[in-house]
Design a protein around this motif. Structure first.
Motif, PDB file in Angstrom:
ATOM      1  N   LEU A 486       3.281   5.888 -10.631  1.00  0.00           N
ATOM      2  CA  LEU A 486       2.891   6.363  -9.307  1.00  0.00           C
ATOM      3  C   LEU A 486       1.406   6.120  -9.047  1.00  0.00           C
ATOM      4  O   LEU A 486       0.988   5.848  -7.912  1.00  0.00           O
ATOM      5  CB  LEU A 486       3.213   7.855  -9.172  1.00  0.00           C
ATOM      6  CG  LEU A 486       2.963   8.529  -7.820  1.00  0.00           C
ATOM      7  CD1 LEU A 486       3.670   7.791  -6.704  1.00  0.00           C
ATOM      8  CD2 LEU A 486       3.416   9.987  -7.873  1.00  0.00           C
ATOM      9  N   GLY A 488      -0.105   3.581 -10.033  1.00  0.00           N
ATOM     10  CA  GLY A 488      -0.287   2.140  -9.900  1.00  0.00           C
ATOM     11  C   GLY A 488      -0.767   1.462 -11.157  1.00  0.00           C
ATOM     12  O   GLY A 488      -1.180   0.296 -11.118  1.00  0.00           O
ATOM     13  N   GLU A 491       4.193  -0.719 -14.458  1.00  0.00           N
ATOM     14  CA  GLU A 491       5.334  -1.194 -13.690  1.00  0.00           C
ATOM     15  C   GLU A 491       6.475  -0.177 -13.767  1.00  0.00           C
ATOM     16  O   GLU A 491       6.592   0.564 -14.749  1.00  0.00           O
ATOM     17  CB  GLU A 491       5.812  -2.546 -14.227  1.00  0.00           C
ATOM     18  CG  GLU A 491       4.837  -3.681 -13.957  1.00  0.00           C
ATOM     19  CD  GLU A 491       4.593  -3.879 -12.475  1.00  0.00           C
ATOM     20  OE1 GLU A 491       5.593  -3.894 -11.704  1.00  0.00           O
ATOM     21  OE2 GLU A 491       3.415  -4.003 -12.075  1.00  0.00           O
ATOM     22  N   PRO A 492       7.331  -0.133 -12.762  1.00  0.00           N
ATOM     23  CA  PRO A 492       8.466   0.800 -12.781  1.00  0.00           C
ATOM     24  C   PRO A 492       9.391   0.539 -13.961  1.00  0.00           C
ATOM     25  O   PRO A 492       9.456  -0.572 -14.493  1.00  0.00           O
ATOM     26  CB  PRO A 492       9.170   0.528 -11.453  1.00  0.00           C
ATOM     27  CG  PRO A 492       8.120  -0.096 -10.579  1.00  0.00           C
ATOM     28  CD  PRO A 492       7.247  -0.887 -11.509  1.00  0.00           C
ATOM     29  N   ALA A 507       7.100   6.650  -6.253  1.00  0.00           N
ATOM     30  CA  ALA A 507       6.315   5.426  -6.453  1.00  0.00           C
ATOM     31  C   ALA A 507       6.915   4.269  -5.659  1.00  0.00           C
ATOM     32  O   ALA A 507       6.192   3.484  -5.033  1.00  0.00           O
ATOM     33  CB  ALA A 507       6.265   5.096  -7.938  1.00  0.00           C
ATOM     34  N   ARG A 508       8.256   4.180  -5.672  1.00  0.00           N
ATOM     35  CA  ARG A 508       8.918   3.115  -4.904  1.00  0.00           C
ATOM     36  C   ARG A 508       8.679   3.314  -3.406  1.00  0.00           C
ATOM     37  O   ARG A 508       8.429   2.348  -2.663  1.00  0.00           O
ATOM     38  CB  ARG A 508      10.421   3.126  -5.204  1.00  0.00           C
ATOM     39  CG  ARG A 508      11.209   2.019  -4.511  1.00  0.00           C
ATOM     40  CD  ARG A 508      12.599   1.881  -5.104  1.00  0.00           C
ATOM     41  NE  ARG A 508      13.475   2.978  -4.744  1.00  0.00           N
ATOM     42  CZ  ARG A 508      14.240   2.998  -3.644  1.00  0.00           C
ATOM     43  NH1 ARG A 508      14.207   1.976  -2.799  1.00  0.00           N
ATOM     44  NH2 ARG A 508      15.029   4.015  -3.401  1.00  0.00           N
ATOM     45  N   GLU A 510       6.143   4.844  -1.926  1.00  0.00           N
ATOM     46  CA  GLU A 510       4.759   4.587  -1.532  1.00  0.00           C
ATOM     47  C   GLU A 510       4.473   3.083  -1.500  1.00  0.00           C
ATOM     48  O   GLU A 510       3.724   2.609  -0.635  1.00  0.00           O
ATOM     49  CB  GLU A 510       3.802   5.314  -2.471  1.00  0.00           C
ATOM     50  CG  GLU A 510       3.885   6.831  -2.326  1.00  0.00           C
ATOM     51  CD  GLU A 510       2.708   7.560  -2.937  1.00  0.00           C
ATOM     52  OE1 GLU A 510       1.939   6.946  -3.701  1.00  0.00           O
ATOM     53  OE2 GLU A 510       2.557   8.760  -2.637  1.00  0.00           O
ATOM     54  N   ARG A 511       5.063   2.352  -2.420  1.00  0.00           N
ATOM     55  CA  ARG A 511       4.869   0.911  -2.410  1.00  0.00           C
ATOM     56  C   ARG A 511       5.502   0.312  -1.147  1.00  0.00           C
ATOM     57  O   ARG A 511       4.892  -0.546  -0.489  1.00  0.00           O
ATOM     58  CB  ARG A 511       5.480   0.281  -3.667  1.00  0.00           C
ATOM     59  CG  ARG A 511       5.350  -1.230  -3.720  1.00  0.00           C
ATOM     60  CD  ARG A 511       5.829  -1.793  -5.052  1.00  0.00           C
ATOM     61  NE  ARG A 511       4.985  -1.325  -6.161  1.00  0.00           N
ATOM     62  CZ  ARG A 511       5.145  -1.684  -7.424  1.00  0.00           C
ATOM     63  NH1 ARG A 511       6.130  -2.512  -7.746  1.00  0.00           N
ATOM     64  NH2 ARG A 511       4.351  -1.225  -8.356  1.00  0.00           N
ATOM     65  N   ALA A 512       6.705   0.764  -0.805  1.00  0.00           N
ATOM     66  CA  ALA A 512       7.380   0.243   0.389  1.00  0.00           C
ATOM     67  C   ALA A 512       6.600   0.582   1.654  1.00  0.00           C
ATOM     68  O   ALA A 512       6.417  -0.257   2.543  1.00  0.00           O
ATOM     69  CB  ALA A 512       8.799   0.797   0.469  1.00  0.00           C
ATOM     70  N   GLY A 514       3.427   1.161   1.931  1.00  0.00           N
ATOM     71  CA  GLY A 514       2.201   0.378   1.960  1.00  0.00           C
ATOM     72  C   GLY A 514       2.415  -1.043   2.438  1.00  0.00           C
ATOM     73  O   GLY A 514       1.486  -1.690   2.928  1.00  0.00           O
ATOM     74  N   GLU A 515       3.654  -1.537   2.291  1.00  0.00           N
ATOM     75  CA  GLU A 515       3.980  -2.898   2.725  1.00  0.00           C
ATOM     76  C   GLU A 515       4.692  -2.912   4.077  1.00  0.00           C
ATOM     77  O   GLU A 515       5.198  -3.946   4.504  1.00  0.00           O
ATOM     78  CB  GLU A 515       4.846  -3.578   1.659  1.00  0.00           C
ATOM     79  CG  GLU A 515       4.114  -3.768   0.326  1.00  0.00           C
ATOM     80  CD  GLU A 515       5.027  -4.262  -0.790  1.00  0.00           C
ATOM     81  OE1 GLU A 515       6.254  -4.375  -0.542  1.00  0.00           O
ATOM     82  OE2 GLU A 515       4.523  -4.501  -1.900  1.00  0.00           O
ATOM     83  N   ALA A 521      11.138   3.094   2.497  1.00  0.00           N
ATOM     84  CA  ALA A 521      10.307   4.208   2.033  1.00  0.00           C
ATOM     85  C   ALA A 521      10.945   5.543   2.378  1.00  0.00           C
ATOM     86  O   ALA A 521      10.974   6.460   1.555  1.00  0.00           O
ATOM     87  CB  ALA A 521       8.918   4.107   2.657  1.00  0.00           C
TER      88      ALA A 521
END
Length: 917
Positions: A486, A488, A491-492, A507-508, A510-512, A514-515, A521
């Motif tokens: 989480l 960063g 890796e997951p 974590a998944r 927040e990454r989604a 952010g993109e 998300a």
């Protein structure tokens, strides 16, 4: 009631504040003085006057033991009398909100406002220095909310710097008048008058001499008369005069031994006690104590209120206690604690007595105090923190129990929202400092790190380096690894532990987000909430350091799936409400602002009140997204207010951002400049005539609230006068198309199509974009689309269609309160020959100041401030030099300057840096 002597000036100040309250000016008055100086007598005189003038009077007095019971200090004032301030049904409603202090305070203020409609009231709290923490918090909020009521708040307190009264005054002094009344000793005349009142005859010379030894303290004057104070003893510097101890001894010397034993035992219990408790401790029947109790009352030491007995004054209790040897006090405290533990009152009531006798290393006391802290945690978290901190001091520095209790301290510090203190304490505990000299096991270190991790995530402070603990049990190691993902740093991975899997879903998500993949998300946050709920419901008990049973995961959220977590606890579970907030934000960004807004509204008032600022600021963002500007302002202001009351500044920038955006839409550019926000600065620069500022909006973050409206607003208002502007408009269109590709919702697709069609002046595509935006619920975005469509239709000669679209846009802007956007649309309609019997009221341009400048005048002012001559500015604007000169003269006149230097200085002051840089 005895007359009040020597306090006419002080009473006059209270009556003045009372008259002001009757006329609609609420206020707070704090009466301060040492014990026995006459604070209570002054309060009673004020209450008597208030009742004579038809005030509703509500009164309560705090006690030393109030800090173990929520709202115990204020509750009697709410329920006293035949016609109480709060009825039984509503009081029970308030009692159910004890664990949500902000909602309780808000609801109490609402109920009091309803009750006081058309009524003037005086609310009194005596001995405020002993108020329980919830009462202190509720008072701060309720006084602010009721600043416009016909209400006078009157508190009496001993001098306690930084105490309840000082905190309250600091919190409310900006909302309503605050008066301070400091009581000094009485003069000789007033002392003699008090004595004569008590004796019902004049004071003889011998008594007059003895009264001089009371040194003007009303309580001691009365005790001289009553024989409970020996006036020839000097008044001590400390809280207990020697003459009072001697006087109480003389008065009780003539009572029975059972009466004296009753008084000594009661003094150890506290200033307020139940006769049955004292009887049980003494091993006597209640009936046998009836006569000794009557003796104590006739001696002037005790008062009987029915449900409880009290010492007539705390100084009298102290005088009785002075004759109880320390060893006897310790024995009595211990016996009282044992008795309370056996009764229904339990560990929390026994805690003060245990703390009075416990010594370092007393493991039985430590165990009981930990239980007391847990019992107090749900309703009195501040008191629970005090208990656990004192318990920690009782643990030996090299004993394993110190590490466990230290974990409890970290946990409760976090629950009381003291993250910085919790982190510092944890670092000292685990860092080999003198705070703890015992073995720091891998499990202890992992558990404490997992106590901190959820809050660190919520605050954006996750540090992967602090989340590495070699040798930790497998399930705890997996959770720590998930938090490192989480953060960063890793890796997951595929986790087995439910808590770890919940963290990995976040974590998944927040990454989604952010993109720009907000649908993904949203779903990941929902999965995280579900797994977090499973972890909480599946754990046999809340996770804690060393199995102590502390509430490390108490805020994780509910749910019941029957699954269990590895290790049998939910330690480290992300707080469900914060996860839900993130989910709702993504839901709005994924094209469901109305549904997300409904979810936020349902959470406000019933969820975790400590997250009220976050809920309110999200509501403000969503209200702005659907175009409800008044509601957005209301929610943003509520967030700012709650942030201040809960001492949580984290949401303040976002709330001010919303307020600035609304101000911009309403045309209040001065108010809009209060938010130090780059996208806003770019929009303001455009409003000031700097079209080139639009390219700065290309860097707007994906998660920026109302990003679609912001980009559409900018792209459709860039004048297509040069290649740079044309390029920027196409770059915005490309950005919106990319957004629509990652989050293909009606709003994103419609916005992208709208801007692209506007660049090409494609009427068919514009009409399709407007139709697509109708179902998105984003009214402001739709109105901008209608406006753009209408303008392009007019350009192509279709007056009927163009006017209809512009009229719909104008009506929407007016209804939404976006007056700055309504003005040019109204002007366009009037230029098109539209006539209305009555146009909507739109703000007129001021006669002076920056807002008085026309768009062209602003452009000229900015260019001149940037160093341009009239000729170079004319070339830049494709005007004649004489026209630029005319605009510049208007600028000088409206801004009150008479030179280019003064103009440049004014522009630099306004913008901090050159707006065209």
């Amino acid at each position: 009631m005895e007359p009040l002597r020597g306090r006419s000036a002080e009473l006059g100040r209270l009556l003045e504040a009372m008259r002001a309250a009757d006329q609609g000016t609420a206020s707070v008055t704090v009466v301060t003085g040492e014990p026995g100086i006459g604070k209570s007598a002054l309060l009673h005189a004020a209450m008597e006057q208030a009742e004579r003038h038809g005030f509703l009077v509500a009164t309560a007095a705090a006690h030393q033991t109030d800090n173990i019971s929520p709202l115990s200090s204020l509750a009697p004032a709410l329920r006293a009398g035949k016609d109480p301030l709060i009825g039984t049904e509503h009081f029970l409603e308030l009692a159910a909100l004890n664990t949500q202090p902000l909602w309780l305070a808000e609801r109490l203020a609402d109920l009091m406002r309803q009750r006081l409609t058309g009524t003037a009231a005086l609310l009194v709290l005596d001995d405020a220095q002993w108020s329980d923490p919830l009462t202190g918090f509720v008072l701060r909020v309720a006084i602010s909310r009721l600043a416009d009521a016909r209400l006078m708040w009157l508190l009496a307190t001993r001098p306690t710097p930084g105490g309840v009264a000082d905190q309250l005054v600091d919190a409310v002094r900006d909302q309503l008048p605050v008066h301070a009344v400091q009581l000094a000793p009485l003069d000789t005349e007033a002392v003699l008058q008090i004595a004569a009142d008590r004796l019902n005859h004049a004071v003889d010379p011998a008594l007059s001499v003895r009264l001089g030894g009371a040194q003007g303290i009303p309580f001691l004057v009365e005790q001289v008369v009553a024989g409970l104070y020996v006036a020839d003893k000097p008044v001590a510097e400390g809280p207990l005069p020697d003459g009072l101890v001697e006087g109480v001894r003389r008065r009780t010397a003539g009572t029975t031994e059972l009466c004296r034993a009753l008084l000594r035992t009661a003094a150890v219990f506290g200033s307020e006690f139940r006769l049955e408790d004292v009887a049980a401790l003494m091993g006597e029947g209640v009936a046998r104590l009836a006569e000794p109790l009557d003796e104590a009352i006739r001696a002037g030491l005790l008062a009987d209120s029915g449900a409880h007995l009290t010492f007539r004054h705390e100084l009298l209790r102290a005088a009785v206690l002075a004759d109880v040897p320390p060893s006897a006090q310790r024995a009595l405290h211990s016996a009282i604690a044992d008795q309370l533990l056996r009764s229904e009152q339990g560990a929390s009531a026994a805690a003060p007595h245990i703390l009075a006798t416990a010594t370092v290393g007393d493991l039985a006391a430590i165990s009981t105090l930990r239980t007391a802290a847990r019992d107090l945690l749900t309703t009195m978290s501040i008191t629970a923190l005090s208990v656990i901190q004192e318990t920690f001091e009782l643990t030996p520095v090299d004993h394993a129990i110190r590490g466990e209790v230290g974990g409890d301290v970290v946990d409760i510090l976090l629950i009381t929202r003291q993250y910085d203190a919790a982190r510092a304490f944890a670092d000292d505990l685990l860092g080999g400092t003198p705070l703890y000299q015992g073995l720091v096991s891998a499990e202890l270190a992992a558990r404490i790190r997992l106590l901190l991790a959820p809050q660190e995530w919520a605050l954006g402070l996750l540090d992967a380096g602090r989340l590495v603990v070699d040798g930790a049990p497998q399930h705890l190691a997996e959770r720590l690894a998930a938090y490192r993902v989480l953060a960063g740093a890793e890796e997951p991975f595929e986790g087995e532990d439910l808590v770890a899997r919940a963290v990995l879903e976040i974590a998944r998500a927040e990454r989604a987000a952010g993109e720009g993949r907000f649908v993904e998300a949203r779903d990941a946050y929902a999965a995280a909430r579900s797994r977090g709920a499973s972890a909480s419901s599946g754990s046999a008990a809340a996770g804690s350091t060393g199995g102590s049973g502390s509430t490390a995961s108490g805020s994780a959220g509910g749910g019941s799936t029957g699954e269990r977590t590895a290790g049998g606890d939910a330690l480290g579970t992300p707080p469900a409400v914060r996860v839900e907030l993130a989910e709702l934000f993504c839901r709005a960004q994924a094209g469901e602002p109305a549904a997300a807004l409904q979810g936020v509204k349902e959470g406000l008032g019933v969820g975790d009140s400590w997250l009220a600022p976050q809920l309110a600021v999200l509501r403000a963002q969503l209200e702005l997204a659907v175009g409800n500007l008044p509601a957005a302002v209301e929610a943003a202001n509520a967030s700012l207010r709650w942030s201040a009351e809960l001492h949580d500044p984290s949401t303040e920038p976002t709330a001010r951002q919303v307020l600035a955006l609304v101000a911009l839409l309403r045309g209040d550019l001065s108010a809009a400049r209060t938010a130090p926000d780059e996208p806003l600065r770019a929009l303001l620069a455009m409003a000031d005539g700097d079209a080139t500022a639009a390219h700065r909006l290309l860097a707007t973050p994906l998660a920026y609230p109302n990003r679609l409206e912001l980009l559409v607003h900018a792209a459709t208002r860039i004048p297509d006068t040069d290649a740079q502007n044309h390029s920027t408009a196409h770059a915005v269109a490309k950005l919106l198309a990319e957004h629509a590709a990652t989050t293909p919702t009606g709003a994103t697709t419609g916005a992208a199509q709208l801007v692209a069609a506007a660049n090409e002046r494609d009427l068919t595509a514009l009409a399709d974009a407007v139709d697509q935006l109708r179902s998105t619920g984003r009214q402001l975005l739709l109105a901008e689309a209608e406006e753009l469509h209408g303008r392009v239709e007019l350009e192509h000669g279709d007056r009927r269609t163009g006017v209809a679209a512009l009229e719909r846009a104008l009506d929407s802007y007016t209804e939404l309160g976006a007056t700055a956007l309504a003005v040019p649309v109204q002007a366009a309609l009037q230029a098109a020959g539209v006539r209305r019997r009555r146009w909507a009221a739109v703000p007129t341009r001021p006669e002076s100041g920056w807002e008085a400048l026309t768009p062209m005048e602003r452009k000229v002012a900015l260019l001149v401030a940037d160093g341009h001559t009239n000729r170079s500015a004319a070339e830049e604007l494709v005007l004649s030099a004489s026209t630029v000169g005319t605009h510049l003269r208007n600028v000088f006149s409206k801004l009150g300057v008479n030179s280019r230097v003064q103009l440049t200085r004014l522009v630099l002051q306004r913008f901090a840096s050159p707006p065209n840089a």
